[in-house]
Motif scaffolding. Structure first.
Motif, PDB file in Angstrom:
ATOM      1  N   ILE A   3       0.857  -1.190   0.000  1.00 28.05           N
ATOM      2  CA  ILE A   3       0.000   0.000   0.000  1.00 28.05           C
ATOM      3  C   ILE A   3       0.886   1.229   0.000  1.00 28.05           C
ATOM      4  CG2 ILE A   3      -1.777   1.300   1.231  1.00 28.05           C
ATOM      5  CD1 ILE A   3      -2.748  -1.309   2.444  1.00 28.05           C
ATOM      6  N   GLU A   4       0.582   2.165  -0.901  1.00 25.54           N
ATOM      7  CA  GLU A   4       1.356   3.399  -1.000  1.00 25.54           C
ATOM      8  C   GLU A   4       0.431   4.606  -0.964  1.00 25.54           C
ATOM      9  OE1 GLU A   4       3.233   3.029  -4.754  1.00 25.54           O
ATOM     10  OE2 GLU A   4       4.625   1.439  -4.130  1.00 25.54           O
ATOM     11  N   PRO A   5       0.857   5.704  -0.341  1.00 27.47           N
ATOM     12  CA  PRO A   5       0.061   6.943  -0.401  1.00 27.47           C
ATOM     13  C   PRO A   5      -0.075   7.419  -1.844  1.00 27.47           C
ATOM     14  CG  PRO A   5       1.753   7.087   1.295  1.00 27.47           C
ATOM     15  CD  PRO A   5       2.057   5.860   0.497  1.00 27.47           C
ATOM     16  N   PHE A   6      -1.176   8.108  -2.129  1.00 26.43           N
ATOM     17  CA  PHE A   6      -1.448   8.562  -3.492  1.00 26.43           C
ATOM     18  C   PHE A   6      -1.966   9.988  -3.465  1.00 26.43           C
ATOM     19  CE2 PHE A   6      -4.362   9.194  -7.081  1.00 26.43           C
ATOM     20  CZ  PHE A   6      -3.545   8.831  -8.145  1.00 26.43           C
ATOM     21  N   GLN A   7      -1.506  10.791  -4.408  1.00 33.02           N
ATOM     22  CA  GLN A   7      -2.002  12.144  -4.605  1.00 33.02           C
ATOM     23  C   GLN A   7      -2.301  12.359  -6.086  1.00 33.02           C
ATOM     24  OE1 GLN A   7      -1.697  15.370  -1.924  1.00 33.02           O
ATOM     25  NE2 GLN A   7      -2.868  13.548  -1.383  1.00 33.02           N
ATOM     26  N   ILE A   8      -3.383  13.061  -6.362  1.00 32.25           N
ATOM     27  CA  ILE A   8      -3.768  13.365  -7.741  1.00 32.25           C
ATOM     28  C   ILE A   8      -2.909  14.509  -8.257  1.00 32.25           C
ATOM     29  CG2 ILE A   8      -5.664  14.100  -9.238  1.00 32.25           C
ATOM     30  CD1 ILE A   8      -7.570  13.010  -7.021  1.00 32.25           C
ATOM     31  N   SER A   9      -2.412  14.353  -9.475  1.00 29.52           N
ATOM     32  CA  SER A   9      -1.592  15.405 -10.079  1.00 29.52           C
ATOM     33  C   SER A   9      -1.806  15.396 -11.586  1.00 29.52           C
ATOM     34  CB  SER A   9      -0.107  15.192  -9.755  1.00 29.52           C
ATOM     35  OG  SER A   9       0.682  16.208 -10.334  1.00 29.52           O
ATOM     36  N   TRP A  58      -9.944  23.491 -11.856  1.00 30.71           N
ATOM     37  CA  TRP A  58      -9.566  22.108 -11.550  1.00 30.71           C
ATOM     38  C   TRP A  58      -8.553  22.057 -10.419  1.00 30.71           C
ATOM     39  CZ3 TRP A  58     -10.572  17.304 -11.100  1.00 30.71           C
ATOM     40  CH2 TRP A  58      -9.546  16.405 -10.807  1.00 30.71           C
ATOM     41  N   ARG A  59      -7.640  23.009 -10.376  1.00 30.36           N
ATOM     42  CA  ARG A  59      -6.623  22.975  -9.324  1.00 30.36           C
ATOM     43  C   ARG A  59      -7.264  23.058  -7.937  1.00 30.36           C
ATOM     44  NH1 ARG A  59      -2.937  20.255 -11.651  1.00 30.36           N
ATOM     45  NH2 ARG A  59      -1.665  21.344 -13.195  1.00 30.36           N
ATOM     46  N   ALA A  60      -8.301  23.855  -7.793  1.00 29.26           N
ATOM     47  CA  ALA A  60      -9.006  23.921  -6.515  1.00 29.26           C
ATOM     48  C   ALA A  60      -9.690  22.589  -6.212  1.00 29.26           C
ATOM     49  CB  ALA A  60     -10.029  25.053  -6.524  1.00 29.26           C
ATOM     50  N   ALA A  61     -10.313  21.993  -7.233  1.00 34.35           N
ATOM     51  CA  ALA A  61     -10.942  20.684  -7.048  1.00 34.35           C
ATOM     52  C   ALA A  61      -9.895  19.632  -6.692  1.00 34.35           C
ATOM     53  CB  ALA A  61     -11.684  20.284  -8.322  1.00 34.35           C
ATOM     54  N   GLU A  62      -8.756  19.686  -7.354  1.00 31.24           N
ATOM     55  CA  GLU A  62      -7.678  18.732  -7.106  1.00 31.24           C
ATOM     56  C   GLU A  62      -7.180  18.844  -5.664  1.00 31.24           C
ATOM     57  OE1 GLU A  62      -4.303  17.525 -10.129  1.00 31.24           O
ATOM     58  OE2 GLU A  62      -3.700  19.313  -9.015  1.00 31.24           O
ATOM     59  N   GLY A  64      -8.896  19.917  -3.126  1.00 30.45           N
ATOM     60  CA  GLY A  64      -9.936  19.365  -2.268  1.00 30.45           C
ATOM     61  C   GLY A  64      -9.907  17.844  -2.243  1.00 30.45           C
ATOM     62  N   LEU A  65      -9.757  17.240  -3.395  1.00 32.60           N
ATOM     63  CA  LEU A  65      -9.685  15.779  -3.460  1.00 32.60           C
ATOM     64  C   LEU A  65      -8.465  15.250  -2.719  1.00 32.60           C
ATOM     65  CD1 LEU A  65     -10.644  15.313  -7.219  1.00 32.60           C
ATOM     66  CD2 LEU A  65     -12.035  14.635  -5.268  1.00 32.60           C
ATOM     67  N   ASN A  66      -7.352  15.964  -2.808  1.00 32.74           N
ATOM     68  CA  ASN A  66      -6.120  15.509  -2.168  1.00 32.74           C
ATOM     69  C   ASN A  66      -6.116  15.724  -0.661  1.00 32.74           C
ATOM     70  OD1 ASN A  66      -4.787  14.403  -4.375  1.00 32.74           O
ATOM     71  ND2 ASN A  66      -3.910  16.361  -4.999  1.00 32.74           N
ATOM     72  N   GLN A  67      -7.128  16.399  -0.133  1.00 28.54           N
ATOM     73  CA  GLN A  67      -7.267  16.471   1.314  1.00 28.54           C
ATOM     74  C   GLN A  67      -7.756  15.146   1.891  1.00 28.54           C
ATOM     75  OE1 GLN A  67      -9.777  19.818   2.254  1.00 28.54           O
ATOM     76  NE2 GLN A  67      -8.280  21.331   1.539  1.00 28.54           N
ATOM     77  N   GLN A  68      -8.327  14.302   1.022  1.00 27.68           N
ATOM     78  CA  GLN A  68      -8.745  12.974   1.454  1.00 27.68           C
ATOM     79  C   GLN A  68      -7.520  12.061   1.479  1.00 27.68           C
ATOM     80  OE1 GLN A  68     -12.042  12.362   2.222  1.00 27.68           O
ATOM     81  NE2 GLN A  68     -12.398  14.515   1.789  1.00 27.68           N
ATOM     82  N   PRO A  69      -7.370  11.217   2.499  1.00 29.36           N
ATOM     83  CA  PRO A  69      -6.234  10.282   2.547  1.00 29.36           C
ATOM     84  C   PRO A  69      -6.413   9.162   1.519  1.00 29.36           C
ATOM     85  CG  PRO A  69      -7.689   9.942   4.424  1.00 29.36           C
ATOM     86  CD  PRO A  69      -8.224  11.138   3.703  1.00 29.36           C
ATOM     87  N   GLN A  70      -5.670   9.269   0.420  1.00 29.19           N
ATOM     88  CA  GLN A  70      -5.792   8.331  -0.692  1.00 29.19           C
ATOM     89  C   GLN A  70      -4.579   7.416  -0.768  1.00 29.19           C
ATOM     90  OE1 GLN A  70      -7.310  10.376  -4.469  1.00 29.19           O
ATOM     91  NE2 GLN A  70      -6.682  12.109  -3.200  1.00 29.19           N
ATOM     92  N   PHE A  71      -4.825   6.218  -1.306  1.00 27.56           N
ATOM     93  CA  PHE A  71      -3.777   5.204  -1.376  1.00 27.56           C
ATOM     94  C   PHE A  71      -3.933   4.385  -2.654  1.00 27.56           C
ATOM     95  CE2 PHE A  71      -4.835   6.169   2.984  1.00 27.56           C
ATOM     96  CZ  PHE A  71      -3.599   6.366   3.584  1.00 27.56           C
ATOM     97  N   MET A  72      -2.856   3.701  -3.016  1.00 23.99           N
ATOM     98  CA  MET A  72      -2.881   2.696  -4.075  1.00 23.99           C
ATOM     99  C   MET A  72      -2.402   1.392  -3.461  1.00 23.99           C
ATOM    100  SD  MET A  72      -3.965   3.884  -7.056  1.00 23.99           S
ATOM    101  CE  MET A  72      -3.277   2.814  -8.302  1.00 23.99           C
ATOM    102  N   ALA A  73      -3.131   0.331  -3.725  1.00 25.52           N
ATOM    103  CA  ALA A  73      -2.772  -0.991  -3.212  1.00 25.52           C
ATOM    104  C   ALA A  73      -2.705  -1.994  -4.350  1.00 25.52           C
ATOM    105  CB  ALA A  73      -3.796  -1.455  -2.173  1.00 25.52           C
ATOM    106  N   ASP A  74      -1.810  -2.953  -4.214  1.00 19.83           N
ATOM    107  CA  ASP A  74      -1.750  -4.089  -5.129  1.00 19.83           C
ATOM    108  C   ASP A  74      -2.542  -5.217  -4.483  1.00 19.83           C
ATOM    109  OD1 ASP A  74      -1.111  -6.292  -6.701  1.00 19.83           O
ATOM    110  OD2 ASP A  74       0.904  -5.565  -7.114  1.00 19.83           O
TER     111      ASP A  74
END
Length: 384
Positions: A3-9, A58-62, A64-74
């Motif tokens: 599991i790795e942290p994830f941020q939208i970019s 979009w940058r403001a939306a991005e 906001g979305l990145n304030q959520q703790p997001q992850f990527m898992a295999d």
């Protein structure tokens, strides 16, 4: 499970390309008709497209979305994007919440606020949840499966592995639209670890077994099936297209942001409790945040694929087959189908049934307070 942290970019190049495409939209001519009678209203769509091109941030939306703790898992060889929010309370209960189409993980932000920190909304902190919100395979930042065959049943297997990898030995599940199918499949295939499921939609392919000794449907069931058929004839063309020719449709929607906006926005109007005025329920920024997730990830085609897979593996039950974990059902008045309780009870152990006073298909966005309260009530029984 890695599991790795994830941020939208999203790159500036992609943002500029979208704006160019929007400004260069080639608008279809049509014979006069009543507004929205033949699909998305062109005047409204042109206003939305102009706003998307010139005003939407979009940058403001991005951010906001990145304030959520997001992850990527295999997970079993499948990469899965998910939000994982810890509850604020003495003993948060784990729940996995699954979105559908044309939604995304974004539609649950207000609901998650209320589930994770109920005290902040005047509710009991003892009702706090740990909330896991995965993106379905092929949606947004979850890559499409490498091989065919991923229907609601296979997604349920992924979610069970994901929750185990996050350290949850037992948990609940919640969902609407495609997410309802995944939640039912979780209860069906993983009953030893799934305490119960809460639904605000009944999967469209659900068919209970009708025993010969009990072959007569109630009047309520007959009316429901008739209404369901009438709705499919007038409103269900999108689903037939998704489940039979998804690639033909994807070629257009992946290339034209105006076309994507028309295809998706119409559903937010038609399926919500908005009385025909979308902005009564959803702001332009909310609509466009969801649309932009589909656009920037180029996931509309892979998202439609799940309709194809679910058609090949429908939610149909054999004689005597039942879903063992208890079910809570919230029936919203403007939902696209309205099954009677007896129709569910042929297969499900219906422990809680709520007829909501308002709201439609996008309940988590339309009525997060009502939905959160119903979810709290249902899962309160499993917190020992």
């Amino acid at each position: 499970m890695n599991i790795e942290p994830f941020q939208i970019s999203v790159s500036d190049v992609e943002i500029d390309d979208l704006r160019r495409r929007l400004r260069d939209s080639r608008w279809a001519s049509a014979t006069p008709s009543e507004s929205w009678q033949q699909g998305t209203d062109t005047t409204w769509l042109r206003e939305l497209v102009k706003y998307w091109a010139d005003s939407f941030d979009w940058r403001a939306a991005e951010r906001g979305l990145n304030q959520q703790p997001q992850f990527m898992a295999d997970v079993n060889g499948q990469r899965v994007h998910f939000v994982h929010r810890r509850g604020v309370g003495p003993r948060p209960y784990p729940v996995v919440i699954t979105h559908g189409w044309p939604g995304s993980f974004f539609e649950f932000h207000a609901l998650a606020d209320r589930l994770c920190d109920p005290a902040a909304f005047g509710a009991d902190p003892n009702d706090a949840f740990d909330v896991v919100i995965p993106s379905l395979p092929g949606f947004a930042f979850s890559p499409a499966p490498a091989t065919p065959g991923t229907s609601a049943f296979q997604v349920a297997d992924l979610w069970a592995s994901l929750m185990r990898g996050l350290g949850y030995e037992r948990f609940g599940a919640q969902g609407g639209d495609l997410g309802a199918g995944v939640s039912v499949a979780l209860a069906l295939r993983h009953s030893p670890v799934v305490d119960g499921i809460h639904l605000n939609f009944l999967p469209g392919s659900y068919e209970p077994a009708i025993d010969a000794a009990d072959s007569l449907l109630t009047v309520a069931e007959q009316n429901f099936l008739r209404e369901k058929g009438e709705w499919a004839a007038l409103e269900g063309g999108y689903a037939h297209m998704h489940s039979t020719r998804p690639r033909t449709l994807a070629a257009s929607l992946n290339d034209s942001p105006a076309g994507l906006a028309a295809w998706i926005s119409e559903k937010f109007r038609a399926w919500s409790d908005c009385e025909g005025v979308i902005e009564r329920r959803f702001s332009k920024d909310e609509l466009l945040t969801n649309l932009s997730l589909y656009w920037y990830t180029q996931s509309i085609g892979t998202a439609l694929q799940m309709y194809w897979e679910n058609r090949l593996q429908p939610m149909r039950f054999a004689t005597g087959q039942r879903v063992l974990p208890p079910v809570g059902f919230a029936r919203f008045p403007k939902e696209i189908n309205h099954p009677p309780r007896v129709w569910l009870e042929r297969t499900f152990n219906v422990a809680q049934w709520t007829d909501m006073p308002r709201g439609g298909h996008f309940a988590a966005m339309e009525e997060p307070e009502l939905l959160a309260a119903d979810i709290r009530s249902f899962f309160r029984h499993f917190r020992q």
